[in-house]
Scaffold this motif. Structure first.
Motif, PDB file in Angstrom:
ATOM      1  N   ARG A   3      -5.309 -15.800   4.290  1.00 59.43           N
ATOM      2  CA  ARG A   3      -4.579 -16.920   3.689  1.00 59.43           C
ATOM      3  C   ARG A   3      -3.084 -16.589   3.618  1.00 59.43           C
ATOM      4  N   ASP A  39      -7.229 -19.748   8.037  1.00 61.72           N
ATOM      5  CA  ASP A  39      -6.504 -20.155   6.829  1.00 61.72           C
ATOM      6  C   ASP A  39      -7.084 -19.543   5.564  1.00 61.72           C
ATOM      7  N   GLY A  40      -8.057 -18.635   5.712  1.00 65.89           N
ATOM      8  CA  GLY A  40      -8.642 -17.980   4.548  1.00 65.89           C
ATOM      9  C   GLY A  40      -9.912 -18.630   4.042  1.00 65.89           C
TER      10      GLY A  40
END
Length: 543
Positions: free
Chosen positions: A139, A254-255
């Motif tokens: 992230r 994006d985590g």
């Protein structure tokens, strides 16, 4: 010498012969060996013993020449990712305290592939222990536009596990816990950093085996195996990881944690998302946990190591093998005479059979020793009496099984000690599997030190290897695209099990049509729009 008629009692005696290098390691990176090796055995020969002690030099020793940076050897341009700053290092330290590595000496091993053919310039190595830590890291990297290179055991063959430039190395080495094992179903759930050999020991103690086995099992991670869709030595019996992997936990760029870690054999609800990540080489997400189906452990295992007078006989022996051994056949491997010369020269192993143009290793796995022995005896009687096999030996106990397997498993190690290695992992029709090897020998002549062929004949998988004293652009030009064009004409695949990584990403079009390439690039853009996950790997560079 082969008698015209082989009495059945000699075949039964043949079944119990053994010829092995006692103490010979099957570890892919064991560079020294002391072996006590019985000499040539055959059903009609005598047994003797000899002692051979030898020490081979490691290609990864302190005196080994430095590997040229990938960005200097290959025409590749750094993409516009951010550069790691002190503030970034402080942020990583808050996420995983004490597990942020910046020491250049420690980073050296993670920047270079084990074949010592590619080398990155990463300045930071991160060692998370949980999926949540991986999610926090990705992230942050997504927000900062920092490129990330996921890394398992770093045993890959195509430069997919090391940075190309200064990508952050995200190691799964400390994610090495077994989460659960179900003794009825044989389902294993574990973190991605578990070493394959350790998992094998764990499930074997419980009466099961891992469905894959590799020469690099002492170092490779199960997450890396899945990310590269590794094939290995048990593919013939248990199939690919696309079938044996039941579920995955994956952290996206994006985590986001995608938890598809099911243990169900059957689940027909929607798209089977795990299949996207099997073989994606860390470009679509970071695999953090695996659920895999383990078959029951065979109670009777035999390995036969045979000499064949030609490749036609190797093929005919395989046909006989399938017909007579049937359900107990678990592996059928072949190697040429050049491979045997390399393992004997560089690794001090000794051939247990007389010199032959080709060698075959056959493994049977079953549940009844007497039943399997009877089937193996029938098979050996047929191939010996017909002249398909000229000599051979059989092992049944664990130490001797490993010693025979070492002759096949350690070929890659021997090649790495022979010089610079050009590796090709091709999937081809079985009947023409070896044709390319003599063609290349004639084409390359003295420019190549050795041209060898070996592999998984039962799977139609040729490992073609060419060695030279040092990297040569002229030799590379003679090999590529010739090898790929030849493979495409046979409607084969340019990567059977090693993946594409960095070194093969530009040749994907020889095996996939433009429409498939476009769809792959669209999937990459959807799941990793900034392209931070393992950049410069798997897919061709876009203009």
């Amino acid at each position: 010498m082969v008698p015209h008629l082989v009495p059945r009692q000699l075949v039964r005696l043949f079944r119990w012969q053994v010829a092995c290098a006692r103490g010979a390691s099957v570890q892919p990176r064991t560079w020294a060996a002391a072996s006590r090796i019985p000499s040539l055995l055959s059903p009609w020969g005598a047994m003797g013993t000899s002692r051979l002690v030898c020490r081979s030099s490691s290609s990864t020793s302190p005196c080994a020449p430095e590997v040229v940076l990938t960005q200097e050897r290959y025409p590749v341009t750094r993409l516009p990712f951010s550069v790691v700053s002190e503030e970034d290092l402080e942020a990583f330290e808050r996420i995983i305290p004490g597990r942020v590595v910046t020491d250049p000496e420690v980073l050296e091993a993670s920047n270079v592939d084990w074949l010592r053919t590619v080398r990155g310039g990463s300045k930071v190595l991160l060692r998370p222990r949980t999926s949540q830590e991986v999610a926090h890291i990705l992230r942050y990297c997504h927000e900062r536009n920092l490129a990330v290179n996921p890394q398992g055991g770093n045993t890959g063959m195509v430069g997919g596990s090391v940075p190309v430039f200064d990508e952050i190395i995200l190691s799964t080495a400390q994610m090495n816990q077994v989460i659960s094992f179900h003794s009825v179903s044989g389902t294993l759930v574990c973190q991605a950093g578990c070493v394959l050999e350790e998992l094998s020991r764990y499930v074997e103690e419980r009466g099961f085996v891992m469905p894959l086995d590799l020469g690099a099992k002492g170092s490779c991670h199960i997450g890396g195996n899945v990310a590269t869709n590794a094939g290995g030595l048990r593919f013939l019996r248990y199939g690919s990881l696309h079938g044996t992997v039941l579920g995955l936990e994956v952290v996206l760029a994006d985590g986001t944690i995608l938890n598809c870690l099911t243990s169900l054999r059957k689940d027909n609800t929607g798209y089977d998302l795990k299949q996207l990540f099997i073989g994606s080489e860390g470009t679509l997400g970071v695999i953090t946990a695996v659920s895999i189906q383990c078959p029951p452990k065979p109670t009777a295992v035999n390995v036969a190591f045979l000499g064949c007078p030609g490749f036609a006989e190797v093929l005919q022996t395989f046909s006989s093998c399938r017909g007579l051994l049937g359900e107990i056949l678990s592996a059928y491997e072949f190697m040429d005479a050049e491979c045997m010369r390399l393992v004997t020269h560089h690794l001090c192993l000794t051939s247990p059979v007389q010199e032959s143009p080709f060698y075959v290793l056959i493994e049977t796995s079953g549940s009844r020793a007497e039943h399997d022995a009877e089937k193996l005896s029938d098979f050996l009687e047929q191939v010996l009496s017909s002249g398909l096999v000229t000599d051979g030996t059989v092992a049944t106990d664990q130490m001797k099984l490993k010693a025979l397997w070492a002759l096949r498993e350690r070929i890659s190690e021997a090649l790495s000690q022979d010089g610079y290695v050009y590796k090709y992992d091709l999937s081809l029709p079985a009947e023409g599997l070896y044709d390319l090897v003599p063609e290349l020998r004639a084409r390359l002549g003295s420019r190549a030190k050795h041209v060898v062929g070996y592999g998984h004949l039962g799977d139609g998988n040729l490992h073609l290897n060419v060695t030279s004293e040092a990297f040569s652009p002229l030799l590379l030009d003679a090999l590529e695209p010739y090898v790929y064009e030849w493979t495409a004409r046979q409607r084969g695949s340019v990567s059977a099990e090693h993946g594409l990584g960095f070194r093969k990403r530009g040749v994907l079009s020889y095996s996939k049509p433009p429409e498939a390439l476009r769809l792959m690039q669209q999937l990459k853009a959807l799941l990793d729009p900034q392209g931070i996950l393992n950049p410069y790997k798997t897919l061709p560079a876009q203009a």
